[in-house]
Scaffold this motif. Structure first.
Motif, short mmCIF file in Angstrom:
data_model
loop_
_atom_site.label_atom_id
_atom_site.label_comp_id
_atom_site.label_asym_id
_atom_site.label_seq_id
_atom_site.Cartn_x
_atom_site.Cartn_y
_atom_site.Cartn_z
N HIS A 42 34.06 20.74 -22.08
CA HIS A 42 35.13 21.57 -21.86
C HIS A 42 36.41 21.73 -22.46
CE1 HIS A 42 33.39 22.99 -17.44
NE2 HIS A 42 32.64 22.96 -18.48
N CYS A 43 37.13 20.41 -22.71
CA CYS A 43 38.48 20.73 -23.15
C CYS A 43 38.68 19.02 -23.56
CB CYS A 43 39.46 21.25 -22.50
SG CYS A 43 39.83 20.33 -20.77
N ASN A 44 39.71 18.70 -24.53
CA ASN A 44 40.23 17.43 -24.70
C ASN A 44 40.92 16.73 -23.45
OD1 ASN A 44 40.59 15.40 -26.89
ND2 ASN A 44 42.42 15.64 -26.32
N ASN A 45 41.51 17.47 -22.63
CA ASN A 45 42.17 16.99 -21.42
C ASN A 45 41.15 16.12 -20.43
OD1 ASN A 45 44.83 17.66 -21.98
ND2 ASN A 45 44.71 19.70 -21.10
N ASN A 46 39.92 16.97 -20.52
CA ASN A 46 38.97 16.16 -19.43
C ASN A 46 38.52 14.93 -20.02
OD1 ASN A 46 38.93 18.30 -17.85
ND2 ASN A 46 37.05 19.09 -18.43
N LYS A 47 38.61 14.85 -21.63
CA LYS A 47 38.01 13.48 -22.26
C LYS A 47 39.24 12.54 -21.88
CE LYS A 47 35.92 16.17 -25.87
NZ LYS A 47 35.79 16.53 -27.20
N VAL A 48 40.54 12.89 -21.99
CA VAL A 48 41.48 11.89 -21.44
C VAL A 48 41.37 11.44 -20.14
CG1 VAL A 48 43.93 11.79 -21.34
CG2 VAL A 48 43.13 13.25 -23.19
N ASP A 49 41.16 12.31 -19.21
CA ASP A 49 40.85 12.08 -17.71
C ASP A 49 39.76 11.17 -17.48
OD1 ASP A 49 42.98 13.50 -17.13
OD2 ASP A 49 41.59 15.36 -16.44
N ILE A 50 38.54 11.33 -18.34
CA ILE A 50 37.68 10.21 -18.13
C ILE A 50 38.02 8.85 -18.75
CG2 ILE A 50 35.24 9.92 -19.00
CD1 ILE A 50 34.80 12.72 -18.85
N CYS A 51 38.44 8.93 -19.91
CA CYS A 51 39.13 7.57 -20.57
C CYS A 51 40.19 6.76 -19.83
CB CYS A 51 39.47 7.70 -21.94
SG CYS A 51 38.25 8.29 -23.10
N GLN A 52 40.76 7.64 -19.15
CA GLN A 52 42.00 6.93 -18.31
C GLN A 52 41.67 6.33 -17.04
OE1 GLN A 52 45.08 10.10 -17.73
NE2 GLN A 52 46.08 9.36 -19.77
N VAL A 53 40.48 6.83 -16.61
CA VAL A 53 39.92 5.92 -15.21
C VAL A 53 39.62 4.39 -15.53
CG1 VAL A 53 37.94 5.78 -13.63
CG2 VAL A 53 39.07 8.04 -14.32
N GLN A 54 40.23 3.60 -15.03
CA GLN A 54 39.99 2.14 -15.15
C GLN A 54 38.56 1.83 -15.09
OE1 GLN A 54 42.59 0.25 -15.85
NE2 GLN A 54 41.51 -1.56 -16.19
N GLY A 55 38.13 1.28 -16.05
CA GLY A 55 36.88 0.79 -16.21
C GLY A 55 35.71 1.71 -16.61
N ALA A 56 36.27 2.95 -16.69
CA ALA A 56 35.19 3.96 -17.06
C ALA A 56 34.20 3.86 -18.32
CB ALA A 56 35.86 5.24 -17.00
N LEU A 57 35.11 3.22 -19.46
CA LEU A 57 34.50 2.97 -20.68
C LEU A 57 33.34 1.91 -20.42
CD1 LEU A 57 37.26 3.84 -23.46
CD2 LEU A 57 35.60 5.29 -22.54
N PRO A 58 33.92 0.76 -20.02
CA PRO A 58 32.52 -0.41 -20.09
C PRO A 58 31.53 0.19 -19.11
CG PRO A 58 34.82 -1.22 -19.70
CD PRO A 58 34.94 0.19 -19.71
N PHE A 59 31.68 0.97 -18.05
CA PHE A 59 30.77 1.49 -17.26
C PHE A 59 29.85 2.51 -17.91
CE2 PHE A 59 29.21 5.09 -14.50
CZ PHE A 59 28.48 4.07 -13.53
N LEU A 60 30.52 3.26 -18.58
CA LEU A 60 29.31 4.08 -19.46
C LEU A 60 28.74 3.57 -20.69
CD1 LEU A 60 31.71 7.08 -20.13
CD2 LEU A 60 29.97 7.04 -18.68
N ILE A 61 29.38 2.38 -21.23
CA ILE A 61 28.62 1.44 -22.14
C ILE A 61 27.34 0.75 -21.37
CG2 ILE A 61 28.46 -0.53 -23.64
CD1 ILE A 61 31.62 0.63 -24.10
N GLU A 62 27.57 0.26 -20.25
CA GLU A 62 26.57 -0.49 -19.58
C GLU A 62 25.47 0.51 -19.10
OE1 GLU A 62 24.69 -3.64 -18.09
OE2 GLU A 62 26.39 -3.67 -19.21
N LYS A 63 25.81 1.81 -18.70
CA LYS A 63 24.74 2.80 -18.28
C LYS A 63 23.99 3.30 -19.52
CE LYS A 63 25.71 2.14 -14.49
NZ LYS A 63 24.46 1.20 -13.43
N MET A 64 24.63 3.27 -20.74
CA MET A 64 23.70 3.56 -22.20
C MET A 64 22.90 2.40 -22.38
SD MET A 64 27.25 4.78 -24.26
CE MET A 64 26.20 4.65 -25.88
#
Length: 299
Positions: A96-118
């Motif tokens: 939708h927008c860059n702000n939503n991307k920022v919100d996802i990345c700012q959640v603690q542990g979100a990036l490691p979680f997504l990598i694991e699910k990939m």
């Protein structure tokens, strides 16, 4: 479940529901319920609402905090069907927008979680791998300009995983990996060196003529970024082992220059260094679609 059906392919119903701000706030709160089933159907409604949402609906969905709530809920759930619905919704929201991307990345542990699910495994369904990769593809444009987020991806071996996914039997997984590599191959000598050392050049070269538009574009753009980072003389580029051609291309500088020029001619000179949001309606593999849940009988 009724709302999921009513919002399937019906723009007016979706707009009407989004305009009920108090209801939308209550709906988002349902994502924190301990009931996995309620989380699943709530995420299904949000997935439908976020699919090709109009400008006003996107603003309201952001206002009620749907994105961080979905990310937190994904990390808390243990049921596969629930996780599928949540990640599908996040895939839509992340476009939708860059702000939503920022919100996802700012959640603690979100990036490691997504990598694991990939990561593909016998315990992880391909749908989850595809959906997590779709979210990563969309947020990678934000990650690419944030060194702290790039560092997290390095720590969790995301680049080798993305190159491994280029061989996946799922076109969606390959497409997502190409789009993510498009962004991560830009503007970062350290990551460019890693990709070269891992043999990204030949792998990407084999995909630039794919009939799948996103695969061809992403592979071409990533390869172009690596070519621009490597010196024209064929010597060491961003790293000591930067071979952008194939295993047997360690020839004379003049031979490498000719091969480089031939490869450059095959690439679209108009491809941007990074990609933000691509209209997936024009691509062979669209964003994860809205979902229809047929009525159930309860006894």
């Amino acid at each position: 479940m009724t709302l999921t059906n009513l919002t399937f392919g019906h723009g007016n119903n979706k707009s009407t529901l989004c305009c009920l701000t108090d209801f939308m706030k209550a709906l988002v709160l349902q994502l924190s319920t301990p009931s996995d089933h309620l989380r699943q159907v709530t995420a299904s409604v949000l997935r439908n609402l976020s699919w090709r949402a109009d400008v006003k609906s996107k603003a309201i969905l952001r206002e009620v905090g749907a994105v961080p709530a979905l990310m937190h809920s994904a990390m808390e759930t243990s049921k596969e069907s629930t996780l599928k619905s949540i990640l599908s919704a996040l895939w839509n929201f992340s476009a939708h927008c860059n702000n939503n991307k920022v919100d996802i990345c700012q959640v603690q542990g979100a990036l490691p979680f997504l990598i694991e699910k990939m990561k593909s495994s016998t315990q992880t369904s391909m749908t989850i791998v595809e959906n997590a990769g779709g979210v990563m593809r969309n947020i990678s444009s934000h990650i690419s300009v944030k060194e702290n987020y790039r560092a997290i991806l390095r720590e969790h071996q995301c680049l080798p995983l993305l190159l491994e996914q280029l061989r996946s039997p799922s076109l969606t997984v390959v497409s997502n990996a190409c789009g993510t590599l498009w962004n991560l191959s830009a503007r970062c000598p350290q990551d460019q060196a890693t990709l070269c050392a891992l043999g990204a050049g030949p792998m990407l070269s084999s995909l630039i003529h794919s009939r799948h538009k996103m695969i061809a574009m992403g592979a071409s753009a990533a390869l172009k970024n690596l070519l621009n980072a490597a010196p024209a003389g064929g010597g060491p580029g961003p790293g000591p082992e930067c071979n952008l051609f194939d295993k047997d291309s360690r020839g004379t500088p003049s031979l490498l220059i000719r091969k480089r020029r031939a490869l450059e001619k095959e690439l679209d000179a108009n491809l941007a260094e990074t990609c933000d949001n691509i209209d997936n309606a024009d691509l062979a593999s669209p964003l994860t679609p809205q979902v229809l849940i047929f009525p159930c009988t309860f006894y």
